[in-house]
Write an enzyme that holds these catalytic residues in place. Structure first.
Site, PDB file in Angstrom:
ATOM      1  N   ASP A   9       0.870  -1.170   0.000  1.00  0.00           N
ATOM      2  CA  ASP A   9       0.000   0.000   0.000  1.00  0.00           C
ATOM      3  C   ASP A   9       0.914   1.229   0.000  1.00  0.00           C
ATOM      4  O   ASP A   9       2.130   1.112  -0.169  1.00  0.00           O
ATOM      5  CB  ASP A   9      -0.997  -0.041   1.169  1.00  0.00           C
ATOM      6  CG  ASP A   9      -0.339   0.148   2.529  1.00  0.00           C
ATOM      7  OD1 ASP A   9       0.908   0.229   2.595  1.00  0.00           O
ATOM      8  OD2 ASP A   9      -1.074   0.214   3.536  1.00  0.00           O
ATOM      9  N   CYS A  66       3.283  -3.210   3.946  1.00  0.00           N
ATOM     10  CA  CYS A  66       2.403  -2.106   4.330  1.00  0.00           C
ATOM     11  C   CYS A  66       3.072  -1.400   5.514  1.00  0.00           C
ATOM     12  O   CYS A  66       4.275  -1.554   5.727  1.00  0.00           O
ATOM     13  CB  CYS A  66       0.975  -2.558   4.606  1.00  0.00           C
ATOM     14  SG  CYS A  66       0.726  -3.655   6.012  1.00  0.00           S
ATOM     15  N   THR A  68       2.803  -1.788   8.821  1.00  0.00           N
ATOM     16  CA  THR A  68       3.297  -2.774   9.792  1.00  0.00           C
ATOM     17  C   THR A  68       3.552  -4.144   9.173  1.00  0.00           C
ATOM     18  O   THR A  68       4.321  -4.937   9.722  1.00  0.00           O
ATOM     19  CB  THR A  68       2.238  -2.994  10.898  1.00  0.00           C
ATOM     20  OG1 THR A  68       1.018  -3.404  10.255  1.00  0.00           O
ATOM     21  CG2 THR A  68       2.008  -1.733  11.709  1.00  0.00           C
ATOM     22  N   HIS A  99       9.558 -24.145   9.579  1.00  0.00           N
ATOM     23  CA  HIS A  99       8.489 -24.782  10.362  1.00  0.00           C
ATOM     24  C   HIS A  99       7.107 -24.658   9.724  1.00  0.00           C
ATOM     25  O   HIS A  99       6.277 -25.552   9.882  1.00  0.00           O
ATOM     26  CB  HIS A  99       8.411 -24.159  11.766  1.00  0.00           C
ATOM     27  CG  HIS A  99       9.552 -24.533  12.657  1.00  0.00           C
ATOM     28  ND1 HIS A  99       9.484 -24.453  14.023  1.00  0.00           N
ATOM     29  CD2 HIS A  99      10.792 -24.998  12.367  1.00  0.00           C
ATOM     30  CE1 HIS A  99      10.641 -24.851  14.553  1.00  0.00           C
ATOM     31  NE2 HIS A  99      11.456 -25.172  13.573  1.00  0.00           N
ATOM     32  N   HIS A 134       6.921 -31.175  11.096  1.00  0.00           N
ATOM     33  CA  HIS A 134       6.161 -29.964  10.772  1.00  0.00           C
ATOM     34  C   HIS A 134       5.091 -30.221   9.703  1.00  0.00           C
ATOM     35  O   HIS A 134       4.149 -29.450   9.564  1.00  0.00           O
ATOM     36  CB  HIS A 134       7.105 -28.870  10.272  1.00  0.00           C
ATOM     37  CG  HIS A 134       8.207 -28.572  11.228  1.00  0.00           C
ATOM     38  ND1 HIS A 134       7.974 -28.040  12.477  1.00  0.00           N
ATOM     39  CD2 HIS A 134       9.546 -28.749  11.134  1.00  0.00           C
ATOM     40  CE1 HIS A 134       9.130 -27.897  13.103  1.00  0.00           C
ATOM     41  NE2 HIS A 134      10.093 -28.324  12.322  1.00  0.00           N
TER      42      HIS A 134
HETATM   43  C1  RB5 Z   1      -2.020   2.433   6.631  1.00  0.00           C
HETATM   44  O1  RB5 Z   1      -2.073   3.618   7.366  1.00  0.00           O
HETATM   45  C2  RB5 Z   1      -1.738   1.252   7.546  1.00  0.00           C
HETATM   46  O2  RB5 Z   1      -2.850   1.000   8.330  1.00  0.00           O
HETATM   47  C3  RB5 Z   1      -1.332   0.036   6.738  1.00  0.00           C
HETATM   48  O3  RB5 Z   1      -0.230   0.341   5.965  1.00  0.00           O
HETATM   49  C4  RB5 Z   1      -0.937  -1.220   7.521  1.00  0.00           C
HETATM   50  O4  RB5 Z   1       0.016  -0.918   8.495  1.00  0.00           O
HETATM   51  C5  RB5 Z   1      -2.045  -2.029   8.006  1.00  0.00           C
HETATM   52  O5  RB5 Z   1      -1.869  -3.080   8.634  1.00  0.00           O
END
Ligand code: RB5
Length: 145
Positions: A9, A66, A68, A99, A134
């Site tokens: 994203d 993204c 996180t 695993h 596994h």
């Molecule tokens: C976007 O602001 C953020 O929510 C997205 O990039 C991601 O971290 C979602 O899990």
């Protein structure tokens, strides 16, 4: 050479571009499922095409970035045949292959430095599934599909 499907994203765009170049330099063929700029988008819109590439066999592995990595993992794991994990260090990258036989890795563009993400990808692509004890566990997960 292995085909890798990639997506991000807006929060992962910069690192997706960087990591795509890193993988291409090594000879991997990358299918880029967007996004293509820092304009705000919804991460499931890019997670699903990448997951479908892997599930259909068009790509062997998927890499998603993204903010996180969490949202990308949640979305990709909904697609049948996908084992996606959100990884923030090389040790977990190795273990998610060894695993869990993960076929998609999701990365953080905001909290993990590019050099660490590169080391994570190195470990992810260098490690084979361990099989053995596994195998039955992974099979049980896939039976949920
Ligand atoms: C976007 O602001 C953020 O929510 C997205 O990039 C991601 O971290 C979602 O899990």
């Amino acid at each position: 050479m292995m085909v890798i499907s990639m997506g991000s994203d807006h929060a992962g765009f910069e690192q997706k571009e960087l990591l795509k170049a890193y993988l291409e330099q090594q000879g991997y063929e990358v299918v880029d499922r967007g996004c293509y700029s820092e304009e705000r988008v919804d991460y499931p819109d890019h997670a699903v095409p990448v997951a479908q590439d892997v599930a259909s066999g068009r790509a062997e592995r998927g890499v998603l970035v993204c903010g996180t990595g969490i949202g990308m993992a949640l979305a990709a794991d909904k697609v049948a045949g996908i084992r996606a994990a959100n990884i923030i260090n090389p040790e977990f990258a190795q273990l998610c292959r060894e695993h869990n036989d993960c076929n998609v890795i999701t990365l953080s563009g905001r909290f993990v430095e590019p050099d660490v993400n590169k080391a994570i990808l190195d470990a992810f692509f260098a490690t084979e599934f361990g099989g053995g004890r596994h195998e039955g566990r992974v099979r049980k997960i896939m039976e949920i599909d």
